[in-house]
Design a protein around this motif. Structure first.
Motif, PDB file in Angstrom:
ATOM      1  N   MET A 174     -24.966  29.441  58.359  1.00  0.00           N
ATOM      2  CA  MET A 174     -25.822  29.059  57.229  1.00  0.00           C
ATOM      3  C   MET A 174     -24.990  28.289  56.209  1.00  0.00           C
ATOM      4  O   MET A 174     -24.463  28.844  55.266  1.00  0.00           O
ATOM      5  N   GLU A 175     -24.826  27.009  56.465  1.00  0.00           N
ATOM      6  CA  GLU A 175     -23.957  26.197  55.616  1.00  0.00           C
ATOM      7  C   GLU A 175     -24.707  25.476  54.503  1.00  0.00           C
ATOM      8  O   GLU A 175     -24.121  24.743  53.732  1.00  0.00           O
ATOM      9  N   GLU A 176     -26.024  25.668  54.475  1.00  0.00           N
ATOM     10  CA  GLU A 176     -26.832  24.960  53.490  1.00  0.00           C
ATOM     11  C   GLU A 176     -26.435  25.376  52.072  1.00  0.00           C
ATOM     12  O   GLU A 176     -26.202  26.544  51.786  1.00  0.00           O
ATOM     13  N   THR A 177     -26.363  24.397  51.165  1.00  0.00           N
ATOM     14  CA  THR A 177     -26.070  24.698  49.761  1.00  0.00           C
ATOM     15  C   THR A 177     -27.305  24.380  48.931  1.00  0.00           C
ATOM     16  O   THR A 177     -28.098  23.514  49.273  1.00  0.00           O
ATOM     17  N   PHE A 178     -27.451  25.092  47.821  1.00  0.00           N
ATOM     18  CA  PHE A 178     -28.630  24.945  46.985  1.00  0.00           C
ATOM     19  C   PHE A 178     -28.186  24.653  45.556  1.00  0.00           C
ATOM     20  O   PHE A 178     -27.507  25.466  44.934  1.00  0.00           O
ATOM     21  N   GLU A 179     -28.565  23.492  45.083  1.00  0.00           N
ATOM     22  CA  GLU A 179     -28.131  23.084  43.747  1.00  0.00           C
ATOM     23  C   GLU A 179     -29.282  23.023  42.755  1.00  0.00           C
ATOM     24  O   GLU A 179     -29.056  22.900  41.558  1.00  0.00           O
ATOM     25  N   THR A 180     -30.508  23.102  43.257  1.00  0.00           N
ATOM     26  CA  THR A 180     -31.650  22.979  42.346  1.00  0.00           C
ATOM     27  C   THR A 180     -32.674  24.077  42.615  1.00  0.00           C
ATOM     28  O   THR A 180     -32.716  24.666  43.713  1.00  0.00           O
ATOM     29  N   TYR A 181     -33.496  24.327  41.608  1.00  0.00           N
ATOM     30  CA  TYR A 181     -34.612  25.271  41.730  1.00  0.00           C
ATOM     31  C   TYR A 181     -35.542  24.838  42.869  1.00  0.00           C
ATOM     32  O   TYR A 181     -35.959  25.662  43.688  1.00  0.00           O
ATOM     33  N   GLY A 182     -35.849  23.544  42.937  1.00  0.00           N
ATOM     34  CA  GLY A 182     -36.744  23.034  43.973  1.00  0.00           C
ATOM     35  C   GLY A 182     -36.227  23.303  45.375  1.00  0.00           C
ATOM     36  O   GLY A 182     -37.000  23.654  46.275  1.00  0.00           O
ATOM     37  N   ALA A 183     -34.910  23.152  45.562  1.00  0.00           N
ATOM     38  CA  ALA A 183     -34.317  23.398  46.882  1.00  0.00           C
ATOM     39  C   ALA A 183     -34.449  24.871  47.255  1.00  0.00           C
ATOM     40  O   ALA A 183     -34.727  25.215  48.415  1.00  0.00           O
ATOM     41  N   ALA A 184     -34.269  25.757  46.275  1.00  0.00           N
ATOM     42  CA  ALA A 184     -34.404  27.201  46.517  1.00  0.00           C
ATOM     43  C   ALA A 184     -35.844  27.541  46.902  1.00  0.00           C
ATOM     44  O   ALA A 184     -36.087  28.287  47.862  1.00  0.00           O
ATOM     45  N   VAL A 185     -36.810  26.993  46.181  1.00  0.00           N
ATOM     46  CA  VAL A 185     -38.227  27.248  46.468  1.00  0.00           C
ATOM     47  C   VAL A 185     -38.588  26.755  47.865  1.00  0.00           C
ATOM     48  O   VAL A 185     -39.279  27.446  48.628  1.00  0.00           O
ATOM     49  N   ASN A 186     -38.110  25.562  48.217  1.00  0.00           N
ATOM     50  CA  ASN A 186     -38.397  25.016  49.552  1.00  0.00           C
ATOM     51  C   ASN A 186     -37.838  25.922  50.646  1.00  0.00           C
ATOM     52  O   ASN A 186     -38.484  26.139  51.674  1.00  0.00           O
ATOM     53  N   TYR A 187     -36.631  26.441  50.420  1.00  0.00           N
ATOM     54  CA  TYR A 187     -36.016  27.335  51.409  1.00  0.00           C
ATOM     55  C   TYR A 187     -36.832  28.623  51.547  1.00  0.00           C
ATOM     56  O   TYR A 187     -37.099  29.087  52.662  1.00  0.00           O
ATOM     57  N   ILE A 188     -37.217  29.204  50.412  1.00  0.00           N
ATOM     58  CA  ILE A 188     -37.998  30.451  50.437  1.00  0.00           C
ATOM     59  C   ILE A 188     -39.325  30.227  51.153  1.00  0.00           C
ATOM     60  O   ILE A 188     -39.747  31.043  51.981  1.00  0.00           O
ATOM     61  N   ASN A 189     -39.997  29.119  50.860  1.00  0.00           N
ATOM     62  CA  ASN A 189     -41.279  28.825  51.505  1.00  0.00           C
ATOM     63  C   ASN A 189     -41.146  28.638  53.010  1.00  0.00           C
ATOM     64  O   ASN A 189     -42.081  28.909  53.759  1.00  0.00           O
ATOM     65  N   ALA A 190     -39.972  28.184  53.446  1.00  0.00           N
ATOM     66  CA  ALA A 190     -39.747  27.972  54.880  1.00  0.00           C
ATOM     67  C   ALA A 190     -39.291  29.246  55.585  1.00  0.00           C
ATOM     68  O   ALA A 190     -39.310  29.310  56.813  1.00  0.00           O
ATOM     69  N   THR A 191     -38.925  30.269  54.817  1.00  0.00           N
ATOM     70  CA  THR A 191     -38.338  31.492  55.387  1.00  0.00           C
ATOM     71  C   THR A 191     -39.167  32.126  56.497  1.00  0.00           C
ATOM     72  O   THR A 191     -38.614  32.497  57.532  1.00  0.00           O
ATOM     73  N   PRO A 192     -40.508  32.283  56.348  1.00  0.00           N
ATOM     74  CA  PRO A 192     -41.265  32.930  57.427  1.00  0.00           C
ATOM     75  C   PRO A 192     -41.151  32.211  58.760  1.00  0.00           C
ATOM     76  O   PRO A 192     -41.402  32.790  59.805  1.00  0.00           O
TER      77      PRO A 192
END
Length: 435
Positions: free
Chosen positions: A1-19
């Motif tokens: 899991m090398e992905e880095t998150f620098e913005t709120y939007g990137a975090a939200v996109n990751y969470i939405n993709a989690t399922p």
């Protein structure tokens, strides 16, 4: 899991993709990660809420009263209507994008360290973030709403609780919780703990029995709130007055700032629960003021003059919604705008709405997303009923725009069927610049 998150939007996109890339974890795995994370907020005073309908409202009433008494609290609820940040409220304020990202990075940092042996689900990730945020803000109370069920819910990894509250039990999520009300009640009662008081609305004999028997088995004291505890309900245009019997007092007068009749029971449940905390800082005045000042979005909310938005989405919720509609005087047409998701009991809710003989027109529209019930299925479902005009629209934008142009003085419009629909309407209103 090398992905880095620098913005709120990137975090939200990751969470939405989690399922899409994680399966449901066992309760043991969730509890193990919770401990690995340091069990954040476990030493807070936890008020844990489960049930079918009214959970979010009860949570909001609890926090409003605590804040009125000058007591710090964090609130975790679901789902959100427009912004994911709505799920995390600290002392009445939604957390900032920066704080959201910070909590996300804390949780994901620990996930990375586990090197793919565990990954939280969508809901688990948000729950862990909430507890990290509440720990950071050092709140005294945490008001914690279960996601689905109770016994196996991620939030139930919390062992030390100050109080448990069960709201009304009805038919929803039967594929996970059981086909009968006693089965569903048994799952919800799984949040109870030995020695921890539980407050619940009394009135469904088979449900009451399950709760009482489970509580007795584990040594939890029950405090049922019977219908006789609520008297003198007086419905105004935008408020409802009622009297509630609390254990230290006789009847106390309350006001809820809504026309939704079902909020009387939710407010009464919250007030009864607060009384069981026996916190001397909470006065009758702060109890009354907190209840009166609480406004919960998407629950018979008047979003524009004579246009009401309600998140009712299951049979009991629709029945409660219709009870309020019946009490609304209307000199013009009553128009219903409806949509829902495919995994709800849409045929039964459609029957209730169509056969209520309350609406002159029913407008149908599909929502966005994979779970949405298609327009063709919506129109087929309502097609078997008569007594009202039916209209179908391809998009919510089209339906809402026409609604605003066609609505006459004296008409009342009701938008119902899903909290996701409520969220789409709220987002649309913001785009229209009317929010």
């Amino acid at each position: 899991m090398e992905e880095t998150f620098e913005t709120y939007g990137a975090a939200v996109n990751y969470i939405n993709a989690t399922p899409k890339f994680t399966t449901k974890n066992s309760r043991e795995d969730t509890a193990r990660f919770w401990e690995y994370l340091g069990s954040p907020s476990k030493n807070r005073k936890i008020l844990h809420i489960a049930g079918t309908n009214g959970k979010g409202s009860v949570c909001a009433y609890l926090c409003a009263v605590l804040r009125k008494a000058g007591i710090s609290c964090g609130m975790f609820t679901s789902p959100h209507l427009v912004s994911m940040r709505e799920r995390f409220v600290i002392n009445g304020e939604m957390v900032s994008e920066a704080e959201f990202l910070e909590a996300f990075l804390v949780v994901m940092g620990e996930v990375k360290r586990l090197a793919s042996t565990y990954h939280p689900t969508f809901f688990e990730l948000l729950f862990f973030m909430a507890m990290v945020l509440f720990e950071k803000h050092d709140v005294e109370y945490v008001v914690l709403e279960t996601g689905l069920g109770g016994r196996l819910d991620a939030t139930n990894v919390v062992e030390d609780k100050k109080l448990c509250i069960l709201t009304s039990i009805g038919y929803d999520h039967m594929e996970y919780l059981g086909e009968s009300l006693p089965q569903i009640a048994g799952e919800k009662a799984g949040i109870l703990r030995p020695g921890v008081p539980v407050v619940y609305p009394q009135g469904q004999e088979d449900v009451d029995r399950v709760i009482e028997e489970y509580a007795k088995k584990i040594g939890a004291k029950t405090f049922p709130v019977g219908k006789a505890a609520i008297k003198e309900i007086n419905i105004g245009h935008k408020t409802i007055d009622f009297s509630l019997h609390l254990h230290y007092y006789d009847y106390i007068g309350f006001t809820v700032s809504t026309s939704a009749l079902y909020q009387v029971e939710n407010a009464a449940l919250a007030a009864s629960a607060i009384a069981r905390l026996e916190d001397e800082r909470i006065t009758v005045s702060s109890l009354r003021d907190g209840i009166r000042e609480m406004v919960w979005e998407g629950r018979m909310e008047e979003i524009l003059p004579s246009i009401y938005l309600d998140g009712a989405h299951n049979v009991d919720g629709i029945r409660a919604f219709l009870e309020t509609v019946k009490r609304h005087s209307c000199t013009g047409r009553r128009i219903l705008l409806y949509s829902t998701v495919r995994d709800k009991q849409y045929e039964r809710t459609a029957a209730l709405l169509a056969q209520a003989a309350l609406f002159d027109e029913i407008w149908l529209v599909p929502m966005q997303g994979e779970r949405a019930l298609p327009l063709a299925k919506l129109t087929d479902t309502f097609g078997q009923y008569t007594g009202f005009d039916k209209k179908a629209y391809e998009t919510l934008d089209m339906a809402f725009s026409e609604l605003l142009t066609q609505k006459n003085d004296g008409d009342k419009v009701y938008i119902v069927g899903s909290l996701y629909l409520a969220g789409e309407v709220k987002a649309l209103l913001r785009r229209f610049g009317n929010d």
